[in-house]
Scaffold this motif. Sequence first.
Motif, PDB file in Angstrom:
ATOM      1  N   LEU A  48       0.832  -1.203   0.000  1.00 48.46           N
ATOM      2  CA  LEU A  48       0.000   0.000   0.000  1.00 48.46           C
ATOM      3  C   LEU A  48       0.867   1.254   0.000  1.00 48.46           C
ATOM      4  O   LEU A  48       0.633   2.188  -0.773  1.00 48.46           O
ATOM      5  CB  LEU A  48      -0.932   0.000   1.216  1.00 48.46           C
ATOM      6  N   PRO A 141      -7.174   9.018  -7.726  1.00 50.50           N
ATOM      7  CA  PRO A 141      -8.114   7.948  -7.374  1.00 50.50           C
ATOM      8  C   PRO A 141      -8.392   6.992  -8.531  1.00 50.50           C
ATOM      9  O   PRO A 141      -8.553   5.786  -8.315  1.00 50.50           O
ATOM     10  CB  PRO A 141      -9.373   8.702  -6.935  1.00 50.50           C
ATOM     11  N   ALA A 144      -5.653   4.591  -8.588  1.00 56.89           N
ATOM     12  CA  ALA A 144      -5.782   3.600  -7.516  1.00 56.89           C
ATOM     13  C   ALA A 144      -6.771   2.504  -7.895  1.00 56.89           C
ATOM     14  O   ALA A 144      -6.589   1.338  -7.527  1.00 56.89           O
ATOM     15  CB  ALA A 144      -6.224   4.282  -6.226  1.00 56.89           C
ATOM     16  N   VAL A 174      -8.012  -2.707  -0.957  1.00 60.66           N
ATOM     17  CA  VAL A 174      -7.960  -1.397  -0.308  1.00 60.66           C
ATOM     18  C   VAL A 174      -7.766  -0.290  -1.340  1.00 60.66           C
ATOM     19  O   VAL A 174      -8.439   0.749  -1.297  1.00 60.66           O
ATOM     20  CB  VAL A 174      -6.842  -1.355   0.749  1.00 60.66           C
ATOM     21  N   LEU A 175      -6.849  -0.500  -2.283  1.00 65.39           N
ATOM     22  CA  LEU A 175      -6.639   0.505  -3.329  1.00 65.39           C
ATOM     23  C   LEU A 175      -7.900   0.698  -4.157  1.00 65.39           C
ATOM     24  O   LEU A 175      -8.276   1.835  -4.483  1.00 65.39           O
ATOM     25  CB  LEU A 175      -5.478   0.081  -4.237  1.00 65.39           C
ATOM     26  N   ALA A 178     -10.537   2.530  -1.991  1.00 61.27           N
ATOM     27  CA  ALA A 178     -10.140   3.915  -1.764  1.00 61.27           C
ATOM     28  C   ALA A 178     -10.269   4.728  -3.042  1.00 61.27           C
ATOM     29  O   ALA A 178     -10.707   5.886  -3.021  1.00 61.27           O
ATOM     30  CB  ALA A 178      -8.703   3.970  -1.248  1.00 61.27           C
ATOM     31  N   ALA A 181     -13.999   5.322  -3.739  1.00 62.13           N
ATOM     32  CA  ALA A 181     -14.510   6.322  -2.798  1.00 62.13           C
ATOM     33  C   ALA A 181     -14.011   7.717  -3.163  1.00 62.13           C
ATOM     34  O   ALA A 181     -14.761   8.701  -3.107  1.00 62.13           O
ATOM     35  CB  ALA A 181     -14.075   5.964  -1.376  1.00 62.13           C
ATOM     36  N   GLY A 182     -12.737   7.818  -3.556  1.00 74.30           N
ATOM     37  CA  GLY A 182     -12.187   9.113  -3.948  1.00 74.30           C
ATOM     38  C   GLY A 182     -12.865   9.682  -5.176  1.00 74.30           C
ATOM     39  O   GLY A 182     -13.189  10.872  -5.235  1.00 74.30           O
TER      40      GLY A 182
END
Length: 202
Positions: A48, A141, A144, A174-175, A178, A181-182
């Motif tokens: 990460l 994002p 990601a 997780v990436l 995230a 969400a971003g």
Amino acid sequence: MARRGWWPVLAAAVVLALVSLASNVTTTSQLEGRADSLLAGRLTLSQLINAGSVWAGLAVLSGWLVHRRVAAVAAGVVALLTACLVHYGAGIAFGMFDPDIWMANAHWLMGAMVVGGPLGLVGAIARRLDPWGMAARLVVPAGAVLEPFVLGRFTTPAILPWPNRVADFVSGAVLLMAGVAGCVWILAAGRRRRRAMAGLPA
């Protein structure tokens, strides 16, 4: 580069470099297979912290901090080069790396100089309120979101030990989350801004 932008840029680069270095510290028990759960956690954290989108985010953030485009280009390069130099320099100082690490990883130093400028410029453009600014804010994002698939985090070969497979899947998830969400947050914020400028309720 505006003077007020130097210290946050350098501080962010040093923090990322040292946290990245710390995430690579491996104990004897991990090497001997007596702490696989700890190894899986450390590998996950390392993947990460060392994700391309995280390091790209450092350059974008640096460009955003210094505002002006020419300075932003310089800031992106300075941030990534500083992070690399501190990472490898501290690693040598602590005995984690041999001095030949510089030659072995010269491609990362070259990469910092090549991509740091464009990413810093993206950070400066991200301050704009037009569609170009929106697109710039989505770069990190979106990166990601794509990174786990590009690197095959969800298709790790079964022949690899389970800590590696777990770390790949968890860090990829997780990436991905995230990044999604971003993107959602940035798009929603842009929508609220446009409605406010039009005099409409949020």
